[in-house]
Scaffold this motif. Structure first.
Motif, PDB file in Angstrom:
ATOM      1  N   VAL A 196      47.069  12.353 -44.856  1.00  0.00           N
ATOM      2  CA  VAL A 196      48.315  11.709 -45.282  1.00  0.00           C
ATOM      3  C   VAL A 196      49.143  12.679 -46.126  1.00  0.00           C
ATOM      4  N   LEU A 197      50.432  12.742 -45.824  1.00  0.00           N
ATOM      5  CA  LEU A 197      51.385  13.523 -46.618  1.00  0.00           C
ATOM      6  C   LEU A 197      52.282  12.560 -47.374  1.00  0.00           C
ATOM      7  N   THR A 198      52.368  12.735 -48.683  1.00  0.00           N
ATOM      8  CA  THR A 198      53.140  11.818 -49.518  1.00  0.00           C
ATOM      9  C   THR A 198      54.324  12.539 -50.153  1.00  0.00           C
ATOM     10  N   GLN A 199      55.514  12.012 -49.909  1.00  0.00           N
ATOM     11  CA  GLN A 199      56.739  12.543 -50.512  1.00  0.00           C
ATOM     12  C   GLN A 199      57.389  11.467 -51.368  1.00  0.00           C
ATOM     13  N   PRO A 200      58.085  11.852 -52.441  1.00  0.00           N
ATOM     14  CA  PRO A 200      58.850  10.855 -53.203  1.00  0.00           C
ATOM     15  C   PRO A 200      59.989  10.350 -52.343  1.00  0.00           C
ATOM     16  N   PRO A 201      60.333   9.066 -52.423  1.00  0.00           N
ATOM     17  CA  PRO A 201      61.405   8.527 -51.577  1.00  0.00           C
ATOM     18  C   PRO A 201      62.759   9.162 -51.851  1.00  0.00           C
ATOM     19  N   SER A 202      62.996   9.527 -53.087  1.00  0.00           N
ATOM     20  CA  SER A 202      64.304  10.071 -53.416  1.00  0.00           C
ATOM     21  C   SER A 202      64.218  11.063 -54.565  1.00  0.00           C
ATOM     22  N   SER A 230      67.822  25.722 -54.792  1.00  0.00           N
ATOM     23  CA  SER A 230      68.521  26.216 -55.983  1.00  0.00           C
ATOM     24  C   SER A 230      70.023  26.034 -55.825  1.00  0.00           C
ATOM     25  N   ARG A 231      70.680  25.907 -56.950  1.00  0.00           N
ATOM     26  CA  ARG A 231      72.157  25.788 -56.953  1.00  0.00           C
ATOM     27  C   ARG A 231      72.602  24.772 -55.906  1.00  0.00           C
ATOM     28  N   VAL A 232      72.128  23.578 -56.065  1.00  0.00           N
ATOM     29  CA  VAL A 232      72.383  22.514 -55.090  1.00  0.00           C
ATOM     30  C   VAL A 232      73.874  22.306 -54.869  1.00  0.00           C
ATOM     31  N   GLU A 233      74.215  22.140 -53.595  1.00  0.00           N
ATOM     32  CA  GLU A 233      75.598  21.858 -53.205  1.00  0.00           C
ATOM     33  C   GLU A 233      75.661  20.452 -52.594  1.00  0.00           C
ATOM     34  N   ALA A 234      76.853  19.893 -52.579  1.00  0.00           N
ATOM     35  CA  ALA A 234      77.034  18.561 -52.001  1.00  0.00           C
ATOM     36  C   ALA A 234      76.581  18.531 -50.543  1.00  0.00           C
ATOM     37  N   GLY A 235      76.775  19.631 -49.853  1.00  0.00           N
ATOM     38  CA  GLY A 235      76.389  19.717 -48.450  1.00  0.00           C
ATOM     39  C   GLY A 235      74.896  19.746 -48.215  1.00  0.00           C
ATOM     40  N   ASP A 236      74.103  19.845 -49.288  1.00  0.00           N
ATOM     41  CA  ASP A 236      72.653  19.826 -49.156  1.00  0.00           C
ATOM     42  C   ASP A 236      72.095  18.411 -49.120  1.00  0.00           C
ATOM     43  N   GLU A 237      72.950  17.426 -49.379  1.00  0.00           N
ATOM     44  CA  GLU A 237      72.489  16.038 -49.338  1.00  0.00           C
ATOM     45  C   GLU A 237      71.941  15.711 -47.955  1.00  0.00           C
ATOM     46  N   ALA A 238      70.706  15.261 -47.930  1.00  0.00           N
ATOM     47  CA  ALA A 238      70.038  15.017 -46.652  1.00  0.00           C
ATOM     48  C   ALA A 238      68.666  14.423 -46.927  1.00  0.00           C
ATOM     49  N   ASP A 239      68.012  14.020 -45.845  1.00  0.00           N
ATOM     50  CA  ASP A 239      66.586  13.689 -45.911  1.00  0.00           C
ATOM     51  C   ASP A 239      65.801  14.954 -45.607  1.00  0.00           C
ATOM     52  N   TYR A 240      64.730  15.161 -46.346  1.00  0.00           N
ATOM     53  CA  TYR A 240      63.885  16.327 -46.147  1.00  0.00           C
ATOM     54  C   TYR A 240      62.465  15.865 -45.823  1.00  0.00           C
ATOM     55  N   PHE A 241      61.901  16.450 -44.779  1.00  0.00           N
ATOM     56  CA  PHE A 241      60.563  16.075 -44.317  1.00  0.00           C
ATOM     57  C   PHE A 241      59.641  17.293 -44.342  1.00  0.00           C
ATOM     58  N   CYS A 242      58.433  17.103 -44.823  1.00  0.00           N
ATOM     59  CA  CYS A 242      57.420  18.147 -44.687  1.00  0.00           C
ATOM     60  C   CYS A 242      56.562  17.853 -43.449  1.00  0.00           C
ATOM     61  N   GLN A 243      55.924  18.874 -42.940  1.00  0.00           N
ATOM     62  CA  GLN A 243      55.123  18.729 -41.721  1.00  0.00           C
ATOM     63  C   GLN A 243      53.948  19.703 -41.737  1.00  0.00           C
ATOM     64  N   VAL A 244      52.787  19.247 -41.285  1.00  0.00           N
ATOM     65  CA  VAL A 244      51.633  20.116 -41.144  1.00  0.00           C
ATOM     66  C   VAL A 244      50.959  19.837 -39.809  1.00  0.00           C
ATOM     67  N   THR A 269      62.111  12.561 -47.994  1.00  0.00           N
ATOM     68  CA  THR A 269      62.722  12.414 -49.311  1.00  0.00           C
ATOM     69  C   THR A 269      64.227  12.516 -49.168  1.00  0.00           C
ATOM     70  N   LYS A 270      64.931  11.519 -49.681  1.00  0.00           N
ATOM     71  CA  LYS A 270      66.390  11.581 -49.657  1.00  0.00           C
ATOM     72  C   LYS A 270      66.860  12.341 -50.887  1.00  0.00           C
ATOM     73  N   MET A 271      67.490  13.488 -50.667  1.00  0.00           N
ATOM     74  CA  MET A 271      67.995  14.292 -51.766  1.00  0.00           C
ATOM     75  C   MET A 271      69.479  14.002 -51.940  1.00  0.00           C
ATOM     76  N   THR A 272      69.829  13.545 -53.134  1.00  0.00           N
ATOM     77  CA  THR A 272      71.215  13.206 -53.462  1.00  0.00           C
ATOM     78  C   THR A 272      71.739  14.169 -54.516  1.00  0.00           C
ATOM     79  N   ALA A 273      72.922  14.709 -54.261  1.00  0.00           N
ATOM     80  CA  ALA A 273      73.600  15.545 -55.252  1.00  0.00           C
ATOM     81  C   ALA A 273      74.554  14.632 -56.027  1.00  0.00           C
ATOM     82  N   LEU A 274      74.206  14.359 -57.276  1.00  0.00           N
ATOM     83  CA  LEU A 274      74.942  13.372 -58.062  1.00  0.00           C
ATOM     84  C   LEU A 274      76.392  13.794 -58.303  1.00  0.00           C
TER      85      LEU A 274
END
Lengths: 123, 109
Positions: free
Chosen positions: B3-9, B75-89, B104-109
């Protein structure tokens, strides 16, 4: 530049068989460096690997789907296909075709994805 | 099965650093890949083999993997980086052996 394009019906009835095709352009489907596969994402859920195929026809399937899934390849058309039988509402998802990098460690990654095609299973 | 566990957001202010984790039993012994998925778009590979970047991916994206946690750092997060991110093995002892984290849904506040 490599492009993957899914095609197939957007709406299928329960108990029927889904057939999707992925057309590969800008690269060779017969390259030994890659597998070709399918990954789906049900609404509001994460990604689920369905299976992969080598240009020779060797296949690997998600065991939870293996009894209902067939992946095939047609190198002459640069296409590979997915069939899922005995559909239920749980098969409703966006289906992506993917290129999978074949590595010596077999810890492969998916380096190219199709845009995805929405499939709804409903009567 | 594994099992791979990611934070939801994860939320971060633009210009700051986002760290997205992927937890799994002794994941440091496996190879982790990361994907970015924006709504309506195809997923994009952003890190492979724990810490390598495909061509065209900014250096702001980096990865690490040790112990029970793999981390994608933006690093240096931009608004365009907002997305869902998935890890895979890959885990050939698991069922199935291609595994994704829940995302994980990454939000740039």
């Amino acid at each position: 530049q490599l492009q993957l394009q899914e095609s197939g019906p957007g709406l299928v009835k329960p108990s029927e068989t889904l057939s999707l095709t992925c057309t590969v352009s800008g690269g060779s489907i017969s390259s030994g460096d890659y597998y070709w596969g399918w990954i789906r994402q049900p609404p509001g859920k994460g990604l689920e690997w369905i299976g992969s195929i080598y240009f020779s026809g060797t296949t690997f399937y998600n065991p939870s789907l293996a009894s209902r899934v067939i992946i095939s390849v047609d190198t002459s058309k640069s296409q590979f296909s997915l069939k899922v039988k005995s559909l239920t509402a749980a098969d409703t998802a966006v289906y992506h075709c993917v290129r999978e990098r074949n590595t010596v460690t077999s810890e492969n990654w998916f380096d190219a994805w199709g845009q995805g095609t929405q499939v709804i299973v409903s009567s | 099965s594994y099992v791979l566990t990611q934070p939801p957001s994860v939320s971060v202010a633009p210009g700051q650093t986002a760290r997205i984790t992927c937890a799994g039993d002794n994941i440091g012994s496996k190879t982790v890949h990361w994907y970015q998925k924006k709504p309506g778009q195809a997923p994009v590979l952003v890190v492979y083999d724990d810490s390598d970047r495909p061509s065209g991916i900014p250096e702001r994206f980096s990865g690490s993997n040790s112990g029970n946690t793999a981390t994608l750092t933006i690093s240096r997060v931009e608004a365009g980086d907002e997305a869902d991110y998935f890890c895979q093995v890959w885990d050939r002892t698991s069922d199935p052996y291609v595994l994704f984290g829940g995302g994980t849904k990454m939000t740039a506040l």
